[in-house]
Design a protein around this motif. Structure first.
Motif, PDB file in Angstrom:
ATOM      1  N   UNK A 129       0.932  -1.126  -0.084  1.00  0.00           N
ATOM      2  CA  UNK A 129      -0.008   0.063  -0.040  1.00  0.00           C
ATOM      3  C   UNK A 129       1.012   1.290  -0.028  1.00  0.00           C
ATOM      4  N   UNK A 130       0.599   2.248  -1.080  1.00  0.00           N
ATOM      5  CA  UNK A 130       1.439   3.342  -1.184  1.00  0.00           C
ATOM      6  C   UNK A 130       0.301   4.355  -1.595  1.00  0.00           C
ATOM      7  N   UNK A 131       0.795   5.542  -1.425  1.00  0.00           N
ATOM      8  CA  UNK A 131      -0.090   6.652  -1.742  1.00  0.00           C
ATOM      9  C   UNK A 131      -0.224   6.626  -3.144  1.00  0.00           C
ATOM     10  N   UNK A 132      -1.231   7.477  -3.763  1.00  0.00           N
ATOM     11  CA  UNK A 132      -1.682   7.647  -5.314  1.00  0.00           C
ATOM     12  C   UNK A 132      -0.700   8.897  -5.512  1.00  0.00           C
ATOM     13  N   UNK A 133       0.453   8.715  -5.611  1.00  0.00           N
ATOM     14  CA  UNK A 133       1.475   9.780  -5.894  1.00  0.00           C
ATOM     15  C   UNK A 133       1.235  10.230  -7.280  1.00  0.00           C
ATOM     16  N   UNK A 134       1.001   9.289  -8.300  1.00  0.00           N
ATOM     17  CA  UNK A 134       0.658   9.590  -9.668  1.00  0.00           C
ATOM     18  C   UNK A 134      -0.225  10.627  -9.891  1.00  0.00           C
ATOM     19  N   UNK A 135      -1.467  10.651  -9.214  1.00  0.00           N
ATOM     20  CA  UNK A 135      -2.423  11.531  -9.681  1.00  0.00           C
ATOM     21  C   UNK A 135      -1.987  13.020  -9.262  1.00  0.00           C
ATOM     22  N   UNK A 136      -1.424  13.147  -8.039  1.00  0.00           N
ATOM     23  CA  UNK A 136      -0.899  14.577  -7.999  1.00  0.00           C
ATOM     24  C   UNK A 136       0.263  14.921  -8.742  1.00  0.00           C
ATOM     25  N   UNK A 137       1.156  13.918  -9.167  1.00  0.00           N
ATOM     26  CA  UNK A 137       2.052  14.247 -10.004  1.00  0.00           C
ATOM     27  C   UNK A 137       1.661  14.677 -11.311  1.00  0.00           C
ATOM     28  N   UNK A 138       0.580  14.371 -11.892  1.00  0.00           N
ATOM     29  CA  UNK A 138       0.245  14.929 -13.243  1.00  0.00           C
ATOM     30  C   UNK A 138      -0.875  16.118 -13.057  1.00  0.00           C
ATOM     31  N   UNK A 139      -0.883  16.385 -11.833  1.00  0.00           N
ATOM     32  CA  UNK A 139      -1.810  17.469 -11.507  1.00  0.00           C
ATOM     33  C   UNK A 139      -3.403  16.992 -11.588  1.00  0.00           C
ATOM     34  N   UNK A 140      -3.733  16.249 -11.269  1.00  0.00           N
ATOM     35  CA  UNK A 140      -5.100  15.654 -11.447  1.00  0.00           C
ATOM     36  C   UNK A 140      -6.112  16.319 -10.565  1.00  0.00           C
ATOM     37  N   UNK A 141      -5.478  16.534  -9.320  1.00  0.00           N
ATOM     38  CA  UNK A 141      -6.252  17.421  -8.141  1.00  0.00           C
ATOM     39  C   UNK A 141      -6.801  18.842  -9.017  1.00  0.00           C
ATOM     40  N   UNK A 142      -6.046  19.344  -9.467  1.00  0.00           N
ATOM     41  CA  UNK A 142      -6.329  20.684 -10.011  1.00  0.00           C
ATOM     42  C   UNK A 142      -7.151  20.608 -11.221  1.00  0.00           C
ATOM     43  N   UNK A 143      -6.953  19.451 -11.830  1.00  0.00           N
ATOM     44  CA  UNK A 143      -7.916  19.236 -13.250  1.00  0.00           C
ATOM     45  C   UNK A 143      -9.228  18.805 -12.736  1.00  0.00           C
ATOM     46  N   UNK A 144      -9.564  18.093 -11.697  1.00  0.00           N
ATOM     47  CA  UNK A 144     -10.627  17.713 -11.047  1.00  0.00           C
ATOM     48  C   UNK A 144     -11.585  19.075 -10.746  1.00  0.00           C
ATOM     49  N   UNK A 145     -11.103  20.270 -10.634  1.00  0.00           N
ATOM     50  CA  UNK A 145     -11.833  21.331 -10.257  1.00  0.00           C
ATOM     51  C   UNK A 145     -12.528  21.825 -11.600  1.00  0.00           C
ATOM     52  N   UNK A 146     -12.124  21.293 -12.661  1.00  0.00           N
ATOM     53  CA  UNK A 146     -12.959  21.611 -13.926  1.00  0.00           C
ATOM     54  C   UNK A 146     -13.713  20.476 -14.684  1.00  0.00           C
ATOM     55  N   UNK A 147     -13.147  19.266 -14.472  1.00  0.00           N
ATOM     56  CA  UNK A 147     -13.770  18.141 -15.059  1.00  0.00           C
ATOM     57  C   UNK A 147     -13.581  16.848 -14.280  1.00  0.00           C
ATOM     58  N   UNK A 148     -14.694  16.126 -14.083  1.00  0.00           N
ATOM     59  CA  UNK A 148     -14.367  14.886 -13.334  1.00  0.00           C
ATOM     60  C   UNK A 148     -14.748  13.456 -14.266  1.00  0.00           C
ATOM     61  N   UNK A 149     -14.963  13.903 -15.734  1.00  0.00           N
ATOM     62  CA  UNK A 149     -15.398  12.699 -16.413  1.00  0.00           C
ATOM     63  C   UNK A 149     -16.819  12.655 -16.900  1.00  0.00           C
ATOM     64  N   UNK A 150     -17.422  11.896 -17.550  1.00  0.00           N
ATOM     65  CA  UNK A 150     -18.774  11.768 -17.887  1.00  0.00           C
ATOM     66  C   UNK A 150     -19.189  10.318 -18.444  1.00  0.00           C
ATOM     67  N   UNK A 151     -20.171   9.788 -17.961  1.00  0.00           N
ATOM     68  CA  UNK A 151     -20.492   8.520 -18.423  1.00  0.00           C
ATOM     69  C   UNK A 151     -20.872   8.503 -19.698  1.00  0.00           C
ATOM     70  N   UNK A 152     -21.155   9.357 -20.376  1.00  0.00           N
ATOM     71  CA  UNK A 152     -21.111   9.236 -21.863  1.00  0.00           C
ATOM     72  C   UNK A 152     -20.294   9.025 -22.917  1.00  0.00           C
ATOM     73  N   UNK A 153     -18.960   8.896 -22.275  1.00  0.00           N
ATOM     74  CA  UNK A 153     -17.512   8.852 -22.858  1.00  0.00           C
ATOM     75  C   UNK A 153     -17.039   7.457 -22.481  1.00  0.00           C
ATOM     76  N   UNK A 154     -16.966   6.729 -23.661  1.00  0.00           N
ATOM     77  CA  UNK A 154     -16.523   5.192 -23.547  1.00  0.00           C
ATOM     78  C   UNK A 154     -15.070   4.998 -23.587  1.00  0.00           C
ATOM     79  N   UNK A 155     -14.427   4.107 -22.666  1.00  0.00           N
ATOM     80  CA  UNK A 155     -12.852   3.960 -23.282  1.00  0.00           C
ATOM     81  C   UNK A 155     -12.739   2.266 -22.977  1.00  0.00           C
ATOM     82  N   UNK A 156     -12.256   1.855 -24.234  1.00  0.00           N
ATOM     83  CA  UNK A 156     -12.301   0.354 -24.332  1.00  0.00           C
ATOM     84  C   UNK A 156     -10.920  -0.078 -24.039  1.00  0.00           C
TER      85      UNK A 156
END
Length: 512
Positions: A129-156
């Protein structure tokens, strides 16, 4: 007695030589993936013509029979997309090399290859168990202020499947669209290895649900396309079948904006134009790429070499020696494909990662979802390392971008936004920049409309169907250094097994 000893020594040397040839390239003996020109260039190949045993299906069956083979599978959607006929044929009468050589001399054939094995592009470690360092490293926390995704978008996600029982994933999985291409007699696209579930968590573990982790997209619809088995392995036929299925869904109107493939294989073929156009796998990728609907994200591989350049020595069990290239990241002429290297917490290229990719992302000790180990509401999680973990960071970024941009956004535009506005060179010690999700979103919102829908260089590969063999109708793509059938590890003869036992300390395999 001396003569006896010499004969015994010669016999032993002969036996010991067998595994080195057998393990050079792993594929299914007798299987060949072939791509045919359409019977009439003026008539479009349709999926129904292959699926309902129409003219082209009958032609493929006759073609295979003439070559002493039979049809195991056809790939209707990518055939229609590229106006050519993809099929997997098998012969019990001819070796793989003999069949490939014969097929490539036929003017109806534009591509053919053995059914090579592919592997999950991971680096196993103990679950910690280690922290999710990758999310903070790619600036995801700041990005989430603008967008959190959509259930209309599909990823295969073309991988080992996704475990729908993990409570941090289940609501973000499009169960009705799952597909098993590894075992065609099994409808389940669930995960029995763990790799695909880990990838899925990075892309789309549910956010703000008071459990587990959050993926780059808190809301998204992930499609499990199971092409790898319980050991993390599969064959090119399974990948082509998966690409065919994804192409079919896109043509049916499913809004797939990203295809993630965290898998790798190593082959001796140099990725030149003439080689690529004769590769069924490349042509399958190309036909998906030409649709320009979904970004294709591939892991760079984990053998510490450079994409597009030959290996200099053996590395693990995947790279038998010098002169091997990593695929699919070495593919050229795919304008919507992004290759991804892995970095550590300091922005350095990970010790295992292949270099020379389009972009880098965190790939060392990444905590994500795993196959659920109990009925508890607490999600099972595990830390893993590999370019397999880096690639879904980019796939997640592309899906997040697609959720705030117009539906008309193309794969090429998404790629340019990620590489142009979302690649932070200042924090990277690798040869490429590292994903910056915050700047990618900002760049996408301000610059997307000014980015061309497709590459100005597109025409350079538009003529890939017009390949002509040399004056003798020969093809050196399938000339190897030996005449062996190069059987896979589980398909060798008794001599192979005996020799393996003798050489076990030298050839022992380890997961990569």
């Amino acid at each position: 007695m001396k003569l006896y000893n010499k004969l015994l020594l010669c016999t032993l040397i002969f036996v010991l030589m067998i595994p080195f040839a057998s393990y050079a390239v792993d594929y299914i003996p007798g299987d060949v993936i072939v791509v045919l020109k359409p019977s009439d260039p003026g008539v479009i190949v349709t999926a129904s013509d292959l699926e309902d045993f129409g003219t082209e299906a009958f032609r493929v069956a006759s073609f295979a029979a003439e070559s002493g083979a039979w049809v195991k599978n056809t790939y209707a959607s990518i055939s229609e997309a590229g106006n050519e006929v993809f099929a997997l044929i098998h012969s019990d009468k001819k070796s793989t090399d003999e069949l490939v050589e014969e097929l490539m001399k036929n003017p109806e054939v534009v591509a053919a290859s053995p059914n090579y094995r592919v592997y999950a592009a991971e680096v196993p470690n103990d679950p910690v168990l280690s922290g999710c360092w990758g999310m903070s490293f790619v600036k995801a926390y700041s990005a989430w202020d603008r967008a959190k995704g959509s259930d209309e978008i599909y990823v295969a996600i073309i991988d080992s499947g996704i475990d729908e029982n993990n409570p941090d994933l289940k609501d973000n999985i499009a169960l009705e669209l799952g597909k098993n291409t590894r075992y065609k007699d099994n409808d389940s696209a669930t995960d029995d290895y763990g790799h695909g579930t880990h990838v899925a968590g990075i892309i789309g573990a549910m956010g703000n649900n008071a459990m587990g982790i959050a993926g780059i997209n808190w809301n998204v619809k992930m499609i499990s396309v199971k092409a790898l088995d319980s050991s993390g392995g599969g064959y090119i036929e399974n990948v082509i079948d998966a690409v065919d299925y994804v192409t079919k869904l896109i043509n049916q109107g499913v809004k797939i904006k990203v295809v993630n493939m965290s898998l790798e294989t190593y082959l001796p073929e140099k990725p030149t134009h003439d080689v690529l156009v004769k590769s069924p796998l490349w042509r399958a990728f190309k036909n998906l790429d030409v649709l320009n609907k979904a970004v294709i994200v591939v892991a760079a591989g984990n053998q510490s070499q450079t994409i597009g350049k030959p290996s200099t020595k053996a590395h693990g069990y995947m790279v038998p020696g010098a002169g091997y290239y990593v695929y699919p990241p070495s593919f050229q002429g795919l304008y919507g494909m992004i290759s991804v290297s892995a970095t550590d917490k300091d922005g350095n290229l990970a010790s295992f990662s292949n270099d020379g990719a389009d972009i880098s992302a965190p790939g060392v000790d990444i905590l994500s979802t795993w196959i659920q180990e109990s009925d508890s509401d607490t999600p099972t999680m595990r830390s893993k390392s590999g370019t397999s973990m880096a690639a879904p960071h980019i796939s997640g970024a592309a899906a997040l971008l697609a959720s705030i941009l117009p539906d008309s956004i193309t794969a090429y535009q998404l790629k340019q936004i990620i590489l142009g506005g979302g690649s932070d060179v200042s924090v990277s010690a690798s040869s490429t920049g590292i994903l910056n999700l915050k700047s990618a979103l900002q760049y996408g919102e301000t610059e997307a409309s000014s980015i061309p829908a497709k590459s100005s260089e597109w025409a350079a590969y538009d003529d890939y169907n017009s390949y002509d063999a040399d004056e003798n109708n020969n093809d050196d793509y399938y000339e190897y250094d030996d005449d062996d059938d190069r059987y896979g590890a589980c398909m060798g003869s008794g001599f192979d097994f005996f020799a393996l036992m003798l050489l076990f300390p030298l050839v022992k395999k380890s997961l990569s």
